[in-house]
Write an enzyme that holds these catalytic residues in place. Sequence first.
Site, mmCIF file in Angstrom:
data_model
loop_
_atom_site.group_PDB
_atom_site.id
_atom_site.type_symbol
_atom_site.label_atom_id
_atom_site.label_comp_id
_atom_site.label_asym_id
_atom_site.label_seq_id
_atom_site.Cartn_x
_atom_site.Cartn_y
_atom_site.Cartn_z
ATOM 1 N N ASP A 261 0.832 -1.202 0.000
ATOM 2 C CA ASP A 261 0.000 0.000 0.000
ATOM 3 C C ASP A 261 0.869 1.256 0.000
ATOM 4 O OD1 ASP A 261 -2.620 1.501 0.537
ATOM 5 O OD2 ASP A 261 -1.429 2.032 2.298
ATOM 6 N N GLU B 249 -2.165 -5.208 -3.573
ATOM 7 C CA GLU B 249 -1.174 -4.483 -2.775
ATOM 8 C C GLU B 249 -0.127 -5.433 -2.206
ATOM 9 O OE1 GLU B 249 -3.773 -0.658 -1.212
ATOM 10 O OE2 GLU B 249 -3.804 -2.498 -0.021
#
Length: 230
Positions: A44, A114
């Site tokens: 992320d 992610e």
Amino acid sequence: MVPEYSRFYNILGYNFKDYTLLIRALTHRSKTKKNYERLEFLGDSVLSFVIAEVLYKQFTDLAEGKLSQLRSKLVKGTTLAQLASSLKMDEYIILGASEQGGNKREKILEDVFEAVIGAIYLDSDFATVKKVILKWYQPIISSINLDTIKVKDSKSKLQEILLQNALSLPEYSIETIDGKDHEQQFTVVAVSKDLNLRVKAQGTSRKKAEQKTAEKMIEMLSQQGLHEKK
């Protein structure tokens, strides 16, 4: 190269040196404690920085606020889930018995996307993972048209309307969280003290519920004649 992942490596455009990192990135917590959650956290941050950098360099006249809004659009859950599907990640996700069929769920696809980024970063270096991310995003970034795209999310739009009218910002709070861990439903309440408004909405995450709440409040403000000033 592990034979069963050779096709996936080709789709990703990256060959893992340590394939166990990829396995971890594809493994949901319903399967084992050794799952993708920590890699998701790392990925992320890496993704956010890479997208921020490319937008900063490509849109040199865009103000900070607009850059932030555009980045939010490019890294939001729906976008990540669509990219994950286009890269066939859903075909390789490892789920426990309680989550069978969940490989098509947006939240899981978003998380795995992610996590794979985090895994590539650990398996290589920043320059390499940046190159991979930009290849995945190239069709999206190249098609950005600032004259037509709506980059402002509902919370940001609501904030501007209130500030332009010298009104305090709303306070968001979670009223309830219902459902199982993987199927949670958040109910969020937004309160505007200056306008004596209390608005409620639901979503599959706190962020989504807050956005829906903001949308509702914008509609109510519009009925009262309060609009965003251009």
